[in-house]
Scaffold this active site. Structure first.
Site, PDB file in Angstrom:
ATOM      1  N   THR A  95     143.414 132.099  -2.966  1.00 14.68           N
ATOM      2  CA  THR A  95     142.229 131.495  -3.585  1.00 14.68           C
ATOM      3  C   THR A  95     142.583 131.103  -5.011  1.00 14.68           C
ATOM      4  O   THR A  95     143.145 131.900  -5.758  1.00 14.68           O
ATOM      5  CB  THR A  95     141.048 132.487  -3.562  1.00 14.68           C
ATOM      6  OG1 THR A  95     140.706 132.768  -2.195  1.00 14.68           O
ATOM      7  CG2 THR A  95     139.826 131.908  -4.270  1.00 14.68           C
ATOM      8  N   VAL A  97     142.350 129.745  -8.943  1.00 15.44           N
ATOM      9  CA  VAL A  97     141.618 129.793 -10.207  1.00 15.44           C
ATOM     10  C   VAL A  97     141.282 128.359 -10.620  1.00 15.44           C
ATOM     11  O   VAL A  97     142.035 127.426 -10.343  1.00 15.44           O
ATOM     12  CB  VAL A  97     142.483 130.488 -11.287  1.00 15.44           C
ATOM     13  CG1 VAL A  97     141.923 130.277 -12.679  1.00 15.44           C
ATOM     14  CG2 VAL A  97     142.617 131.977 -10.987  1.00 15.44           C
ATOM     15  N   ILE A 131     146.093 135.248  -5.707  1.00 17.32           N
ATOM     16  CA  ILE A 131     145.378 134.410  -6.667  1.00 17.32           C
ATOM     17  C   ILE A 131     146.279 133.235  -7.035  1.00 17.32           C
ATOM     18  O   ILE A 131     147.384 133.424  -7.549  1.00 17.32           O
ATOM     19  CB  ILE A 131     144.983 135.219  -7.922  1.00 17.32           C
ATOM     20  CG1 ILE A 131     143.998 136.341  -7.551  1.00 17.32           C
ATOM     21  CG2 ILE A 131     144.382 134.289  -8.981  1.00 17.32           C
ATOM     22  CD1 ILE A 131     142.656 135.874  -7.014  1.00 17.32           C
ATOM     23  N   LYS A 132     145.800 132.023  -6.753  1.00 21.14           N
ATOM     24  CA  LYS A 132     146.592 130.821  -7.033  1.00 21.14           C
ATOM     25  C   LYS A 132     146.361 130.353  -8.464  1.00 21.14           C
ATOM     26  O   LYS A 132     145.222 130.210  -8.902  1.00 21.14           O
ATOM     27  CB  LYS A 132     146.212 129.691  -6.070  1.00 21.14           C
ATOM     28  CG  LYS A 132     146.942 129.731  -4.762  1.00 21.14           C
ATOM     29  CD  LYS A 132     146.534 128.586  -3.867  1.00 21.14           C
ATOM     30  CE  LYS A 132     147.377 127.359  -4.100  1.00 21.14           C
ATOM     31  NZ  LYS A 132     147.044 126.294  -3.118  1.00 21.14           N
ATOM     32  N   ILE A 133     147.465 130.105  -9.142  1.00 25.76           N
ATOM     33  CA  ILE A 133     147.436 129.698 -10.551  1.00 25.76           C
ATOM     34  C   ILE A 133     148.456 128.585 -10.741  1.00 25.76           C
ATOM     35  O   ILE A 133     149.563 128.655 -10.203  1.00 25.76           O
ATOM     36  CB  ILE A 133     147.797 130.900 -11.461  1.00 25.76           C
ATOM     37  CG1 ILE A 133     146.798 132.061 -11.281  1.00 25.76           C
ATOM     38  CG2 ILE A 133     147.868 130.479 -12.924  1.00 25.76           C
ATOM     39  CD1 ILE A 133     147.234 133.369 -11.923  1.00 25.76           C
TER      40      ILE A 133
END
Length: 317
Positions: A95, A97, A131-133
């Site tokens: 998911t 950011v 967590i995708k950044i």
């Protein structure tokens, strides 16, 4: 009959690059990845209406401030879609950011913690979430902080060796080096318009990164992403993971041509070099015009789709 998809699964973890639950059910990937563009597309599907309604109701219960409601609704919607996907995949959901935070380390850390808290509140443990950044210097620093807190990260929009090296040195769990968008740039900026899979600049980039990580013993997972054709995928067979859109999963499933492992490092593991400084990172990354342009463009595109999603949610609040 053994399909190419079956063969690929024997050497690479197959991940679905979609928010479409029906497609995920059909192709049974280990993990799934989403981004603001995929969330926007998924939100238009009728089966997602209850997830939107629930996100809006949640946001209204958190605050009376419209601006805060919008932030809460979009975060909850992304998590709601992730929760539905986690009912199907045995592994992890990625998911993302908000791309507009890509140059703000602290804001990225805070947004990641909030997304994780929403998943945790729904009974999902950290080991099922990435967590995708975006792979900016600031994003990589945020991931370094989050990894130490037990929050695993997927560093995306990765186009340069400098980005890949900085991610590994920060102890990031996983990177998503893009293949197709690199090919797009070379087609648009050179006279050469056709590339065989083995000479595809995106394939060459991921192969170099994969070999570099194995050569120096980095544990960061390499997950090739952003594919334009099946040839790019088969040329990267053996990569740790590949995240693939449903249309290309379909092609792989319908093809029974033998698949040969292309990526496998058999050399010795060397001592790791000194970590890149911020100045070295920027010099090396900015020396690659393709990487500079595609990173900036990718952040802009995700931000535009985030704003479209906000427009849709605003009408519901």
């Amino acid at each position: 009959m053994t399909t190419q998809l079956d063969s690929l699964r024997n050497m690479t973890v197959v991940v679905a690059d979609t928010g479409d639950i029906d497609a995920i059910k059909k192709y049974q990937p280990q993990d799934a990845t989403t981004n603001p563009s995929l969330i926007l597309s998924a939100s238009a599907l009728p089966q997602y209406a209850p997830l939107i309604d629930e996100a809006v109701a949640y946001a209204k219960a958190q605050s009376n401030d419209k601006a805060q409601q919008l932030i809460d609704a979009e975060d909850k919607l992304a998590v709601n879609i992730g929760l539905e996907i986690l009912k199907i995949v045995p592994g992890r959901i990625s998911t993302e950011v908000d791309a507009r935070l890509s140059y703000d380390t602290q804001a990225t850390v805070e947004k990641a913690r909030k997304l994780i808290a929403l998943y945790n509140a729904a009974g999902i443990s950290n080991d099922r979430i990435l967590i995708k950044i975006a792979s900016t210097w600031q994003g990589i620093r945020a991931a370094e902080i989050l990894e130490k807190e037990g929050i695993n990260c997927n560093l995306t929009l990765l186009f340069s060796e400098a980005q890949a090296r900085a991610c590994a040195e920060a102890g990031v769990y996983l990177i998503s080096p893009f293949v197709g968008r690199i090919l797009d740039w070379y087609k648009a900026n050179s006279d050469k318009k056709e590339y065989a899979p083995a000479e595809d600049p995106g394939v060459i980039s991921v192969t170099k990164i994969y070999n570099y990580y194995k050569e120096y013993g980095y544990n960061t997972v390499v997950m090739g992403a952003s594919f334009r054709n099946v040839g790019e995928i088969t040329e990267l067979a053996g990569c740790d993971r590949l995240t693939i859109a449903p249309a290309l999963l379909k092609e792989l499933q319908e093809n029974s041509t033998a698949l040969v492992r292309k990526l496998e490092y058999k050399g010795e593991v060397k001592a790791k070099p000194q970590p890149l400084t911020e100045a070295e990172f920027y010099w090396q990354h900015n020396s690659d015009a393709m990487a500079v342009e595609k990173l900036a463009e990718g952040i802009r595109k995700f931000a535009i789709d985030q704003e479209k999603l906000e427009t849709m949610l605003s009408a519901e609040l």
